[in-house]
Design an enzyme around this catalytic site. Structure first.
Site: not given
Length: 313
Positions: A70, A225-228
């Site tokens: 990162y 990616f918990p919100l797509g």
């Protein structure tokens, strides 16, 4: 299993907002943590990045998810600057990839055993630690994203051997897995896996069988990616009519509904939403105290899981 918020704790306190804890290899981690990847956006303002991490702790967050790749070490260095031994912050890192700024996906895999060891050593140096409490082995079994080719197609046993050796040497405390299949997790159980990080959201629930296995085995489930919508062409939680309706009814954001559903879905779920904005950070942490009623949950549970088509320009 998560610990319940103590009876009588006001909803405005940090303990309530982070939603209790989940046991991860003997560590009690708050159900809402901080995913540090987006701190890359603050590379020109190191003080702001440090302040954001300090604010997360003030809000009750006690763990940060990071990686040496990162910001090519910048994010780890900010974490080192932000926290001391007395802050009680657990650092969770990962190995298995290196930066590729010019690529369509800004990462390249680094799967060979010697690369995994080098990744741990790089994390130790940039974080200023002698031991990293949890390190995830980032494979390429499941998408979206990278797929292993050529010499990056490495057997799981060889990878687990080096991760176990690093744990035995005291350089890492516990082993997690990321971007993995059900079969990989089953094969890895004997080494003592403490968490699994996979792409997963309300609208992309292909890993339900793996999630059930994690619940049964007491393994923490950490969706990224918990919100797509992680790549163009993939569905977004915040575009879903049922989510928009719930958000309007509860006077919260669609993103908060999507994150809260994950916490309600299974008791072993830990969130690591990331941001570079203090207000967004507060909204993310507040999800820990957002309660969804039975009718809302039924509506959200009925949302169709879909994959979509990845578009890379």
């Amino acid at each position: 299993m998560p610990e319940e918020t103590p009876a009588g704790t006001p909803e405005g306190t940090s303990t309530a907002r982070v939603g209790g804890t989940v046991d991860v290899g003997g560590l009690a981690l708050t159900r809402v943590g901080f995913g540090a990847m987006q701190l890359e956006r603050l590379e020109g303002d190191r003080d702001a990045a440090v302040a954001l991490l300090r604010r997360a702790v003030e809000l009750g967050v006690n763990h940060v998810d990071t990686a040496q790749f990162y910001g090519n070490g910048f994010v780890n260095e900010v974490i080192r600057d932000a926290f001391g031994d007395d802050d009680g912050v657990t650092v969770v890192s990962k190995v298995g990839a290196t930066p590729d700024p010019g690529g369509r996906i800004p990462l390249r895999l680094a799967q060979r055993p010697e690369e995994l060891r080098a990744g741990v050593e790089d994390n130790l140096r940039s974080l200023g630690l002698d031991r990293i409490p949890v390190v995830n082995l980032r494979r390429a079994d499941s998408g979206p994203g990278l797929r292993a080719e050529g010499d990056q197609v490495v057997g799981l046993d060889d990878q687990l051997a080096v991760m176990t050796a690093l744990r035995d040497e005291g350089k890492i405390g516990a082993i997690g897995l990321s971007a993995v299949s059900l079969e990989t997790v089953r094969r890895a159980l004997p080494v003592g896996v403490v968490c699994v990080q996979n792409s997963y959201s309300l609208v992309s629930r292909q890993d339900e069988e793996l999630l059930r296995l994690c619940v049964e085995q007491g393994i923490a489930w950490v969706p990224f990616f918990p919100l797509g919508g992680s790549f163009p062409g993939l569905p977004k939680v915040t575009d879903t009519p049922e989510v928009l309706e719930a958000a309007k009814s509860l006077d919260v954001s669609p993103a908060q509904i999507g994150l809260a559903w994950l916490l309600h879905h299974t008791p072993n779920t830990i969130l690591i939403p990331g941001t570079a904005d203090p207000a967004h950070l507060e909204a993310n942490v507040a999800v820990g105290s957002l309660r969804l009623d039975a009718a809302t949950l039924r509506s959200l549970d009925a949302v169709e899981s879909r994959t979509g088509d990845i578009v890379l320009d």
